[in-house]
Design a protein around this motif. Sequence first.
Motif, mmCIF file in Angstrom:
data_model
loop_
_atom_site.group_PDB
_atom_site.id
_atom_site.type_symbol
_atom_site.label_atom_id
_atom_site.label_comp_id
_atom_site.label_asym_id
_atom_site.label_seq_id
_atom_site.Cartn_x
_atom_site.Cartn_y
_atom_site.Cartn_z
ATOM 1 N N ALA A 1 11.882 -8.639 7.743
ATOM 2 C CA ALA A 1 12.316 -9.883 7.105
ATOM 3 C C ALA A 1 12.151 -11.042 8.082
ATOM 4 C CB ALA A 1 13.776 -9.760 6.678
ATOM 5 N N PHE A 2 11.712 -12.161 7.581
ATOM 6 C CA PHE A 2 11.759 -13.410 8.348
ATOM 7 C C PHE A 2 12.927 -14.196 7.777
ATOM 8 C CE2 PHE A 2 7.213 -12.316 8.648
ATOM 9 C CZ PHE A 2 7.052 -12.357 10.030
ATOM 10 N N GLY A 3 14.032 -14.214 8.511
ATOM 11 C CA GLY A 3 15.233 -14.859 7.979
ATOM 12 C C GLY A 3 15.648 -14.163 6.692
ATOM 13 N N PRO B 1 -3.214 -8.356 -2.306
ATOM 14 C CA PRO B 1 -3.309 -9.806 -2.419
ATOM 15 C C PRO B 1 -2.759 -10.519 -1.174
ATOM 16 C CG PRO B 1 -1.635 -8.941 -3.910
ATOM 17 C CD PRO B 1 -2.349 -7.772 -3.332
ATOM 18 N N SER B 2 -3.196 -11.744 -1.009
ATOM 19 C CA SER B 2 -2.737 -12.564 0.102
ATOM 20 C C SER B 2 -1.222 -12.747 0.023
ATOM 21 C CB SER B 2 -3.460 -13.907 0.017
ATOM 22 O OG SER B 2 -2.875 -14.799 0.906
ATOM 23 N N GLY B 3 -0.564 -12.647 1.175
ATOM 24 C CA GLY B 3 0.884 -12.815 1.201
ATOM 25 C C GLY B 3 1.647 -11.533 0.961
ATOM 26 N N SER B 4 0.916 -10.407 0.815
ATOM 27 C CA SER B 4 1.631 -9.167 0.514
ATOM 28 C C SER B 4 2.163 -8.488 1.776
ATOM 29 C CB SER B 4 0.716 -8.217 -0.274
ATOM 30 O OG SER B 4 -0.422 -7.886 0.470
ATOM 31 N N LYS C 1 0.274 -7.740 4.727
ATOM 32 C CA LYS C 1 -0.683 -6.883 5.457
ATOM 33 C C LYS C 1 -0.750 -7.267 6.936
ATOM 34 C CE LYS C 1 -4.082 -8.259 2.831
ATOM 35 N NZ LYS C 1 -3.389 -9.283 2.064
ATOM 36 N N SER C 2 -0.884 -8.562 7.219
ATOM 37 C CA SER C 2 -0.952 -9.004 8.615
ATOM 38 C C SER C 2 0.341 -8.675 9.335
ATOM 39 C CB SER C 2 -1.199 -10.513 8.687
ATOM 40 O OG SER C 2 -2.434 -10.830 8.111
ATOM 41 N N THR C 3 1.441 -8.888 8.641
ATOM 42 C CA THR C 3 2.740 -8.618 9.250
ATOM 43 C C THR C 3 2.847 -7.149 9.651
ATOM 44 O OG1 THR C 3 3.696 -10.371 7.900
ATOM 45 C CG2 THR C 3 5.236 -8.817 8.900
ATOM 46 N N LEU C 4 2.365 -6.274 8.792
ATOM 47 C CA LEU C 4 2.423 -4.842 9.099
ATOM 48 C C LEU C 4 1.616 -4.533 10.367
ATOM 49 C CD1 LEU C 4 3.304 -1.998 8.366
ATOM 50 C CD2 LEU C 4 1.305 -1.805 6.876
HETATM 51 N N1 LIG Z 1 6.255 -15.869 11.346
HETATM 52 C C1 LIG Z 1 6.607 -15.942 10.044
HETATM 53 N N2 LIG Z 1 7.717 -16.597 9.681
HETATM 54 C C2 LIG Z 1 8.077 -16.657 8.371
HETATM 55 N N3 LIG Z 1 7.385 -16.125 7.372
HETATM 56 C C3 LIG Z 1 6.250 -15.459 7.667
HETATM 57 C C4 LIG Z 1 5.795 -15.335 9.013
HETATM 58 N N4 LIG Z 1 4.643 -14.627 9.013
HETATM 59 C C5 LIG Z 1 4.381 -14.330 7.731
HETATM 60 N N5 LIG Z 1 5.355 -14.817 6.917
HETATM 61 C C6 LIG Z 1 5.409 -14.656 5.457
HETATM 62 O O1 LIG Z 1 5.296 -13.312 5.177
HETATM 63 C C7 LIG Z 1 4.543 -13.083 3.997
HETATM 64 C C8 LIG Z 1 3.437 -12.102 4.306
HETATM 65 O O2 LIG Z 1 2.513 -12.700 5.191
HETATM 66 P P1 LIG Z 1 1.274 -11.923 5.761
HETATM 67 O O3 LIG Z 1 1.742 -10.705 6.454
HETATM 68 O O4 LIG Z 1 0.496 -12.880 6.564
HETATM 69 O O5 LIG Z 1 0.503 -11.532 4.433
HETATM 70 P P2 LIG Z 1 -1.014 -11.118 4.245
HETATM 71 O O6 LIG Z 1 -1.608 -10.845 5.582
HETATM 72 O O7 LIG Z 1 -0.950 -9.928 3.375
HETATM 73 O O8 LIG Z 1 -1.675 -12.258 3.562
HETATM 74 C C9 LIG Z 1 4.038 -14.432 3.546
HETATM 75 O O9 LIG Z 1 4.844 -14.870 2.497
HETATM 76 C C10 LIG Z 1 4.238 -15.304 4.750
HETATM 77 O O10 LIG Z 1 4.531 -16.613 4.354
#
Ligand SMILES: Nc1ncnc2c1ncn2[C@@H]1O[C@H](COP(=O)(O)OP(=O)(O)O)[C@@H](O)[C@H]1O
Lengths: 247, 250
Positions: free
Chosen positions: B20-22, B45-48, B50-53
């Motif tokens: 969670a971010f906040g 989809p974008s925003g799901s 993936k990058s965060t994982l």
């Molecule tokens: N550092 C961060 N702080 C707050 N929200 C974030 C941060 N990084 C990503 N998010 C949110 O987390 C969600 C997933 O982002 P991300 O992992 O980049 O998705 P993807 O790579 O699948 O497009 C998005 O809604 C993004 O706005």
Amino acid sequence: MDVAQFFSWLNDAHGINFSIFYDPFDRDRFLAGLWTTVALSVICILASIALGIVGAWAQGAKSAVVRAVAQGYVQVFRNTPPLVQLAFFYFAFATLLPTVRDSFGGQAPLISSFGWAVISFSLFAGAFNVEIFRSGIEAVPQSTIEAAEALGYTRLGAYRHVILPLAIRVCLPALNNNLVNLVKTTTLAYAIGVPELLYAAAQIWSEVLNVREMMNVLLVTYIALVALLVAAMNKWERMMRVPGFGQ
Amino acid sequence: MTTGHHIGRPIVVIEGVEKAFGAVTVLRDINMTVSTGETVCIIGPSGSGKSTLLRCINALAPVTKGSITVDGQQVNDPKLDKLALRRKVGMVFQQYNLFAHKTALQNVMMAPIHVLGQQRAEVEERARRLLAKVRLTGKENSYPGELSGGQQQRVAIARSLAMNPSVMLFDEVTAALDPETKKEVLVTIRELAGEGMTCILVTHEMGFAREVADHVYFTDGGLIVEDGPPADLLCAPRHERTRAFLDQVL
Ligand SMILES: Nc1ncnc2c1ncn2[C@@H]1O[C@H](COP(=O)(O)OP(=O)(O)O)[C@@H](O)[C@H]1O
Ligand SMILES: [Mg+2]
């Protein structure tokens, strides 16, 4: 007719008195002043750059205390006049320090007026350098820093090898300006009796009564000093230039 | 079609991960096991999330709940030895993120020298070999600003490989590239996967995923909606959401 003879004649024939060119005593006083200004400038430039680098690092530190100290330092030294800072160090702060026995058996201050000028101007210019480096650091993309971290760099390692080298390239023009300003600010050391250029010139003109001539010498000398610094900075900028980056 | 190489023991194990971010939960109950030599693709989809994982796997972002281990090392341990983890995990980003003030060769050499303290001569030899491997012989002394996107991305891959990682993470590494240069990068990754490197790829290249992946995960809204071999997931998805996503991108 050599240079000394020419200026001696210029004085005798026209009353235009550049005594530093023919009177060895005045010449030596002037050169000593020039040397003091150069030494003061070089030391303060190096120290203020170091302060800028450390301060900009501290502004991004994990510890809130370290960040607050860095921020407080910048605010105080950026928002007060450098002459007041110098006077504060020399007249208010220095008197709190112990004195030391000098080589003649008398009491001498722990830190000389030259020393206080170095401390004061380094802190003054350093505060601006912190902000300058910070603006450079802010221009480094977060993703670049993340790439360094992903390669195993620590925060300090990334700062040293990636962030700072990129930031410096961005902020060299602003740094250039501030250092020129610093060289000019060193004349304030006159106020606490540091025998720098202005001090030497004033000594000469009050004895020889050649204020107008010495003023011109002063202006030309400072223009030359600043030109030298700018040339050195431009050379540095060229050395740091990377094809396809910036500009 | 898979690359057919040997798949070994589990190396990246993700169990019940939440992030969670906040107040915003970005990942919920993620479970995933990647074995050595395996190539895994994550699509969605974008925003799901993936990058965060991917960022959680190499501790660029701390997880909120659950556990991730890489080669037995607990990533969410408060006393995590980050260097040890990052030696094992290489990461390549969408925006290449090369160090703009260094040449291609220097970019590849920097971390082994600065981080691992290895000998310059030996590192340089390896760096030249890696640049040759990603087909950049002759570009050693070019700066990133003088290289095309595809070339920069291959330098970035070589830079990661110079640390001798056990796992490579690729985050949409071709998304910023035009079709021509995309290919050069995909060829490089396919070779790497073929050599048995463990790869976790976030990608929108469905054809590529089908070709190289041993396993595909489809994520949406921070959840793994479904996963399976590429032939199943990409050709006969079980879930409506997967189908809708695939219809959109194909
Ligand atoms: N550092 C961060 N702080 C707050 N929200 C974030 C941060 N990084 C990503 N998010 C949110 O987390 C969600 C997933 O982002 P991300 O992992 O980049 O998705 P993807 O790579 O699948 O497009 C998005 O809604 C993004 O706005
Ligand atoms: Mg992403």
